[in-house]
Design an enzyme around this catalytic site. Structure first.
Site, PDB file in Angstrom:
ATOM      1  N   ALA A 131      40.555 -18.289 -19.635  1.00 22.71           N
ATOM      2  CA  ALA A 131      41.001 -19.664 -19.451  1.00 22.71           C
ATOM      3  C   ALA A 131      41.771 -20.111 -20.685  1.00 22.71           C
ATOM      4  CB  ALA A 131      39.800 -20.579 -19.213  1.00 22.71           C
TER       5      ALA A 131
ATOM      6  N   GLY B 115      37.492 -16.337 -17.357  1.00 25.12           N
ATOM      7  CA  GLY B 115      37.910 -16.856 -16.060  1.00 25.12           C
ATOM      8  C   GLY B 115      38.708 -15.863 -15.252  1.00 25.12           C
TER       9      GLY B 115
END
Length: 260
Positions: free
Chosen positions: A66, A112
């Site tokens: 992320a 992520g």
């Protein structure tokens, strides 16, 4: 539709979605998550699309995590909202699509990025892929389903090891753990995914959708997976695809499925 951070292309019954932030190693930010959500929902609504292949641009990264700069100064409540919105908009969306999603993991799949790959229905990795959940090294935990989906795929012990050490594993080790389905050379990655996708497109879209729902049911609280299977099995008998499939079998010909 024009997107800022993703590329979308369709060939026959296959939709290709490529996360395109190579200078950021395809890291997920709010805009990218929103665009992926929109593209996936559009693909789900298009009956001509029977398989989605999700990958990252370049040869270095699927998604290297992320975009930490976006949330480094978040409060507790902002952190909870970030996680909750990510689950709803993207990660749970991918897992519950009735259209199969293949993750073509073409390099780093971290944080992520690995959570996104795990949301897909299965994963094919290039031999240079590196996978891991490094969040605890930043003082946080995986927040997009990593603590839940990783144990489902590799078991509690291995999942705890990956999460607590914040280390990366290579593609071959990921395959031995069951985290990816197969490992191929970088040059063969998309071709391999396409061959699998083409096999899927020959089968009934309605039956595949029912199978996804039945498999997912096992992992949902309060739902009896066997009862879900019985229900989905029964529903298939009311579809045009079932009639076509069984008729084609009796007539000794290849079926032509419409997804109805």
């Amino acid at each position: 539709m024009n997107y800022e951070n993703i590329l979308v292309e369709q060939k026959d019954h296959i939709q290709y979605i490529t996360i395109n932030r190579p200078s950021q190693l395809n890291a997920l930010n709010k805009v990218t998550i929103e665009e992926l959500s929109q593209a996936l929902e559009a693909a789900e609504e298009d009956s001509a699309i029977r398989v989605i292949i999700l990958t990252g641009s370049g040869e270095k990264a699927f998604v290297a995590g992320a975009d930490i700069k976006e949330f480094a100064n978040f409060s507790v409540e902002e952190g909870k909202l970030l996680s909750a919105e990510g689950h709803t908009k993207l990660f749970n969306l991918v897992e519950n699509l009735s259209t199969p999603v293949i993750a073509a993991v073409n390099g780093f799949a971290l944080g992520g990025g690995l959570e996104l790959a795990m949301s897909c229905h299965f994963r094919i990795a290039s031999d240079n892929a590196k996978l891991g959940l490094p969040e605890v090294s930043l003082g946080v935990i995986p927040g997009y389903g990593g603590t839940q989906r990783l144990p489902q795929l590799v078991g509690k012990g291995k999942a705890n090891e990956m999460i607590m050490t914040a280390g990366m594993i290579g593609a071959d080790e990921a395959k031995s753990w069951g985290l990816v389905n197969d490992v191929v050379a970088q040059a063969d990655l998309m071709g391999t995914c396409e061959k699998i996708a083409e096999k899927i497109t020959r089968n009934s879209p309605r039956a595949i959708s029912a199978a996804i729902a039945a498999v997912n049911a096992q992992y949902k609280d309060g739902i009896d997976g066997f009862k879900a299977e019985i229900s989905e099995f029964g529903k298939c008998f009311g579809t045009a695809d079932f009639k076509e499939g069984t008729t084609a079998f009796v007539e000794k010909r290849k079926p032509t499925f419409t997804g109805e």
